[in-house]
Structures are given as structure tokens and as C-alpha cells.
Design a protein around this motif. Structure first.
Motif, PDB file in Angstrom:
ATOM      1  N   THR A   1       0.844  -1.185   0.000  1.00  0.00           N
ATOM      2  CA  THR A   1       0.000   0.000   0.000  1.00  0.00           C
ATOM      3  C   THR A   1       0.885   1.243   0.000  1.00  0.00           C
ATOM      4  N   ARG A   2       0.297   2.392   0.259  1.00  0.00           N
ATOM      5  CA  ARG A   2       1.027   3.654   0.442  1.00  0.00           C
ATOM      6  C   ARG A   2       0.832   4.112   1.881  1.00  0.00           C
ATOM      7  N   ALA A   3       1.804   4.844   2.406  1.00  0.00           N
ATOM      8  CA  ALA A   3       1.723   5.260   3.807  1.00  0.00           C
ATOM      9  C   ALA A   3       0.444   6.032   4.093  1.00  0.00           C
ATOM     10  N   SER A   4       0.057   6.905   3.193  1.00  0.00           N
ATOM     11  CA  SER A   4      -1.124   7.732   3.425  1.00  0.00           C
ATOM     12  C   SER A   4      -2.423   6.953   3.300  1.00  0.00           C
ATOM     13  N   ALA A   5      -2.366   5.746   2.724  1.00  0.00           N
ATOM     14  CA  ALA A   5      -3.591   4.969   2.484  1.00  0.00           C
ATOM     15  C   ALA A   5      -3.919   4.005   3.616  1.00  0.00           C
ATOM     16  N   LEU A   6      -2.953   3.715   4.496  1.00  0.00           N
ATOM     17  CA  LEU A   6      -3.203   2.750   5.567  1.00  0.00           C
ATOM     18  C   LEU A   6      -3.793   3.480   6.772  1.00  0.00           C
ATOM     19  N   THR A   7      -5.010   3.152   7.106  1.00  0.00           N
ATOM     20  CA  THR A   7      -5.697   3.873   8.180  1.00  0.00           C
ATOM     21  C   THR A   7      -6.129   2.987   9.341  1.00  0.00           C
ATOM     22  N   GLY A   8      -6.181   1.678   9.141  1.00  0.00           N
ATOM     23  CA  GLY A   8      -6.676   0.801  10.201  1.00  0.00           C
ATOM     24  C   GLY A   8      -5.805  -0.413  10.412  1.00  0.00           C
ATOM     25  N   ASP A   9      -6.084  -1.143  11.497  1.00  0.00           N
ATOM     26  CA  ASP A   9      -5.305  -2.330  11.815  1.00  0.00           C
ATOM     27  C   ASP A   9      -6.197  -3.555  12.033  1.00  0.00           C
ATOM     28  N   ASP A  10      -7.421  -3.511  11.502  1.00  0.00           N
ATOM     29  CA  ASP A  10      -8.391  -4.569  11.779  1.00  0.00           C
ATOM     30  C   ASP A  10      -7.943  -5.937  11.289  1.00  0.00           C
ATOM     31  N   PHE A  11      -7.189  -5.978  10.205  1.00  0.00           N
ATOM     32  CA  PHE A  11      -6.853  -7.265   9.611  1.00  0.00           C
ATOM     33  C   PHE A  11      -5.341  -7.533   9.623  1.00  0.00           C
ATOM     34  N   ILE A  12      -4.643  -6.900  10.546  1.00  0.00           N
ATOM     35  CA  ILE A  12      -3.196  -7.080  10.642  1.00  0.00           C
ATOM     36  C   ILE A  12      -2.876  -7.918  11.876  1.00  0.00           C
ATOM     37  N   ALA A  13      -2.009  -8.914  11.704  1.00  0.00           N
ATOM     38  CA  ALA A  13      -1.629  -9.784  12.824  1.00  0.00           C
ATOM     39  C   ALA A  13      -0.632  -9.068  13.726  1.00  0.00           C
ATOM     40  N   ASP A  14      -0.584  -9.482  14.994  1.00  0.00           N
ATOM     41  CA  ASP A  14       0.383  -8.900  15.920  1.00  0.00           C
ATOM     42  C   ASP A  14       1.812  -9.163  15.466  1.00  0.00           C
ATOM     43  N   LEU A  15       2.046 -10.324  14.846  1.00  0.00           N
ATOM     44  CA  LEU A  15       3.380 -10.677  14.385  1.00  0.00           C
ATOM     45  C   LEU A  15       3.567 -10.126  12.961  1.00  0.00           C
ATOM     46  N   ASN A  16       4.142  -8.934  12.872  1.00  0.00           N
ATOM     47  CA  ASN A  16       4.286  -8.304  11.562  1.00  0.00           C
ATOM     48  C   ASN A  16       5.549  -7.456  11.495  1.00  0.00           C
ATOM     49  N   LEU A  17       5.926  -7.137  10.274  1.00  0.00           N
ATOM     50  CA  LEU A  17       7.086  -6.296   9.987  1.00  0.00           C
ATOM     51  C   LEU A  17       6.686  -5.356   8.853  1.00  0.00           C
ATOM     52  N   VAL A  18       7.164  -4.106   8.906  1.00  0.00           N
ATOM     53  CA  VAL A  18       6.804  -3.106   7.902  1.00  0.00           C
ATOM     54  C   VAL A  18       8.044  -2.693   7.113  1.00  0.00           C
ATOM     55  N   ALA A  19       7.926  -2.731   5.793  1.00  0.00           N
ATOM     56  CA  ALA A  19       8.992  -2.274   4.907  1.00  0.00           C
ATOM     57  C   ALA A  19       8.539  -0.992   4.218  1.00  0.00           C
ATOM     58  N   LEU A  20       9.421  -0.004   4.168  1.00  0.00           N
ATOM     59  CA  LEU A  20       9.086   1.269   3.539  1.00  0.00           C
ATOM     60  C   LEU A  20      10.166   1.681   2.548  1.00  0.00           C
ATOM     61  N   GLU A  21       9.736   2.118   1.373  1.00  0.00           N
ATOM     62  CA  GLU A  21      10.609   2.821   0.448  1.00  0.00           C
ATOM     63  C   GLU A  21      10.199   4.279   0.528  1.00  0.00           C
ATOM     64  N   LEU A  22      11.055   5.095   1.144  1.00  0.00           N
ATOM     65  CA  LEU A  22      10.679   6.448   1.529  1.00  0.00           C
ATOM     66  C   LEU A  22      10.699   7.415   0.342  1.00  0.00           C
ATOM     67  N   ILE A  23       9.545   8.022   0.113  1.00  0.00           N
ATOM     68  CA  ILE A  23       9.374   9.000  -0.959  1.00  0.00           C
ATOM     69  C   ILE A  23       8.952  10.316  -0.322  1.00  0.00           C
ATOM     70  N   ALA A  24       9.750  11.354  -0.529  1.00  0.00           N
ATOM     71  CA  ALA A  24       9.485  12.648   0.091  1.00  0.00           C
ATOM     72  C   ALA A  24       8.516  13.459  -0.747  1.00  0.00           C
TER      73      ALA A  24
END
Length: 425
Positions: free
Chosen positions: A202-225
Motif C-alpha cells: 500500500t502507500r503510507a497515506s492509504a493505511l488507516t486501520g489495523d483490523d486485519f493485521i496480525a500482531d506478528l508483523n514487519l513493515v517495509a518502507l521505500e521512503l518518498i518525500a
């Protein structure tokens, strides 16, 4: 396969029972190497979290003991309580990467800990993404504040964030978006390496909730300014307006010189005496994640500013002592540790402040003091005559409007003394 008699000799040599730490992934028993399976099969006791213990099959006949909470204070006693049997401890992934292995080594000593690592979650994530691990920055938010990610937000960088729980991805994306990086590409990995592994892009600005995310997770970001993103480098000399302040601020140009003289190195401790808004100690800690600092500031309002600036600029672990020097320095070495460097930005004319700061330094430690008044300059001149070092004057002028033109507006000159405490003192 290890010799049981040899294991007993090793325990005696180590000065206590040896614990074998087995790294285990979300794929459980099936993902373990033969050496790890053999060690668990021979164990008399296996320590681990409920989730990790549930991954072991019935062939592991050891008594299963869940970790207590809080863990660290009970760790050594828990291991010693099972000194009459083989002890294994389960850890997620690579136990020496933000893991249990480092904690056990710190508490028991390296001689009492044997580690059988498993691929870490960051290794698996880089493998899935095709990223080079050695050029990817990693930030752990497990038992750490979200603000710790601020220094890593740089345009064009790749970042892996170890999540505390299911809420971390959404909170992280809000922070990234607020900093002007809302267009950054985000990948959330859940249950990496296990049968329930899932990837969401997804995009950083598009993620708004955590309803379907497991506690065991890792986030990868390619940073765009985006156009609102502000470049805040880790080298010293952040813009003055990056800090909340009431005028008590070591200005950008002088701050850069001051930090160059303080020379922060990984793991070192700074005492920032008369910290003002905390700009020196904050930039010291931003130089490397392992740098530590204590900011001593007598004014409660400024102490509050320091805490807010530390949070906003990604060093929430900065310790703030709201007290006056030199009295505040009396027990500081016992409470916070012996400093590798001391900066005196305020309070030079208070009796004994510079003396106690100098005496607190470890041999080979650096002291830097800045003065803007004649009275404090006299003190620095005396210390320079007594201990040597460098005594310099910094004069900076900034261009500013003069009618329809521009002219130079000088800032107050700063006298700076830098010295290294001799090893024979």
C-alpha cells in the motif's frame, strides 16, 4: 551431536549452568536445522513464550516453562533453578538480533550462553523484496517508542521496522505521512516464514486501520518525500527552527562546531549542562542510535521543551534532569554513568560547575564549554591556562534585509574552550 559429559564440563568452566538459545521461526519445528532439533530433543527444560512452546511437537519431551513477566529481573534465577538439567530457550528468528540471546548474554555472560540462530525476520523480508540487507536501515519498535523512527526518515532510503503489535503499521504510517512522506511505498509482512505468511502492499497515506493485521508483523518502507517533507540530516547543525525554544538555543553554526569538538561516538554518554532547549544533547544522540545523553536544565519550562524536542526529533530516550548545576551533578555519575563528554552551555559562573564537570569525566573524556559573557570568558581563560586544550572565538554573521538591500547582521561571539582530561588524573 554434543557430548553430555562435555556439556557438564562447559557449565563448570562457565561458572554456572549453560543455556542453549534456539532461534525458531513461524514455520516452527519444520524450519529448524538438525542441530536445533537435536538440542531440543535432549533438553530437560524448554523456556519460551506460549506461542513458541506451542510450535514444538510431542517428540520434545522436556518440561515446558513459560517466560515470567517481567522477564529480565527473573531471568538469571530461572536459569539457575534448572541447573540440574539441560536448558533450552526459544527465541524468535536470530536471537542475537534485537533478541533474547543478547539479553541472556548481558545477564549471564557469554560463556553461559550457546546460540543456534534461525533466519531473522529482516533477512526473510529482504529476501522477499529483493533488497540488500547491508544497505537497508532497520528500526525496532518492540518495547520502544514510535518516535525512534524519526531519524531514519530520509528520502530515497529503504527502511524495515520491527512492529510491537498489530497497531504499529497504522501508527507508523500516520507518523510517516505527517512528516511529508505519505507517498512512500509500504509493504506489511505478517507471519513471515510460516504457513500463514501474508504480504500487503500500500502507500503510507492509504493505511488507516489495523483490523486485519496480525500482531506478528514487519513493515517495509521505500521512503518518498513529498513537497512538505523536511530534510533533517543526522550530521550536526539542524536548522534553529527545528527546535522549540525560548531563545536559549546554541545557534546552528556554533552548534555544528560544538558537536564536532564533542566528537560523539557509538555508545558514549554526554552530560549537557545548562541544556536550554536540549539542542546539543539531541544532536549528540541523533549521531548514532547507541549514543546516550543526560540534559541538565534548572528551568521547568525549558526541561519540558527538551522532552518535546527529543520526542519530535527521534531521541525519546534522552534523560532530562530538571535541576541546577553544580548540585545536580553530585550523584549523576552513579545514576546515569560516567560521562565520555561534557558540554557546558549555561551556568559557567555558578561556583564549581566546571570543576565538578571536569572531575566527573572519564580519563580521556572531552569537555567543551561555550561562553558569551566576559565573566564566563575569564573562567575559560583560567582553565585554558591550567589545563591547556583549545581556546577559540566563534563569530558568525547572517545576511538580513537592510531596507531594499541585504547586509550582515552579527550574532553574539562565542568563546569556546575544548580540552581532554589526561589519563593520569
Amino acid at each position: 551431536m554434543a557430548d553430555p559429559e562435555r556439556a557438564d564440563v562447559t557449565q563448570q568452566e562457565a561458572g554456572g549452568p549453560v543455556v542453549t538459545v534456539v532461534g525458531i521461526g513461524d514455520d516452527g519445528w519444520d524450519g529448524l536445522a538438525r542441530a536445533a532439533r537435536d538440542e531440543l530433543s535432549r533438553a530437560g527444560v524448554v523456556l519460551g513464550s506460549e506461542r513458541q512452546l506451542d510450535l514444538l511437537p510431542a517428540v520434545v519431551r522436556a518440561r515446558r516453562v513459560r517466560w515470567p513477566s517481567p522477564l529480565v529481573p527473573a531471568l538469571a534465577k530461572l536459569v539457575d533453578a534448572h541447573a540440574d538439567t539441560r536448558v533450552c530457550a526459544l527465541a524468535s528468528g536470530d536471537p542475537m538480533f534485537f533478541g533474547l540471546g543478547t539479553t541472556l548474554v548481558r545477564e549471564l555472560g557469554a560463556a553461559r550462553v550457546r546460540v543456534l540462530p534461525h533466519p531473522s525476520s529482516v533477512s526473510l523480508a529482504c529476501a522477499r523484496l529483493g533488497w540488500a540487507l547491508d544497505t537497508t536501515e532497520i528500526v525496532s519498535l518492540v518495547a520502544r517508542p514510535l518516535a525512534a523512527v524519526h531519524p531514519a526518515l530520509t528520502a530515497g532510503r529503504r527502511l524495515l521496522v520491527l512492529s510491537a503489535d498489530r497497531r504499529t503499521p497504522a501508527r507508523l504510517c500516520r507518523l510517516v505521512t505527517d512528516r511529508g512522506f505519505g507517498g512512500s511505498a509500504v509493504t506489511i509482512f505478517e507471519h513471515l516464514g510460516g504457513p500463514a505468511e501474508r504480504r500487503r502492499d500500500t502507500r503510507a497515506s492509504a493505511l488507516t486501520g489495523d483490523d486485519f493485521i496480525a500482531d506478528l508483523n514487519l513493515v517495509a518502507l521505500e521512503l518518498i518525500a513529498g513537497p512538505q517533507a523536511r530534510h533533517l540530516p543526522r550530521i550536526p547543525g539542524l536548522p534553529d527552527d527545528a527546535f522549540e525554544h525560548d531563545g536559549q538555543l546554541t545557534k546552528r553554526e556554533v552548534r555544528a562546531v560544538t558537536l564536532a569538538r564533542l566528537a560523539p561516538a557509538p555508545g558514549e554518554l554526554l552530560w549537557d549542562v545548562g541544556a536550554g532547549c536540549g539542542s546539543i544533547s539531541i544532536e549528540w544522540m541523533r549521531a548514532h542510535p547507541a549514543c546516550r545523553a543526560v540534559a541538565v536544565e534548572p528551568h521547568a519550562e525549558r526541561a519540558g521543551m527538551i522532552a518535546r524536542n527529543a520526542e519530535a526529533l527521534g531521541v525519546p530516550a534522552l534523560r532530562v534532569v530538571a535541576a541546577s548545576a553544580p548540585a545536580a551533578l553530585d550523584d549523576l555519575a552513579d545514576e546515569a554513568g560516567v560521562p565520555d563528554a561534557v558540554f557546558i552551555g549555561g551556568g559557567l559562573t555558578a561556583p564549581d560547575t566546571i570543576t565538578r564537570s571536569w572531575e566527573a569525566l572519564r580519563p580521556g573524556g572531552r569537555l567543551v564549554a561555550n561562553a558569551v559573557t566576559i565573566e564566563s570568558e575569564v573562567i575559560l581563560a583560567k582553565w585554558h591556562a591550567r589545563h591547556g586544550g583549545d581556546l577559540i572565538r566563534l563569530a558568525v554573521s547572517r545576511a538580513s534585509p537592510v531596507g531594499g538591500f541585504a547586509g550582515w547582521r552579527p550574532m553574539m561571539p562565542v568563546t569556546q574552550w575544548t580540552a581532554t582530561r589526561p589519563h593520569d588524573q
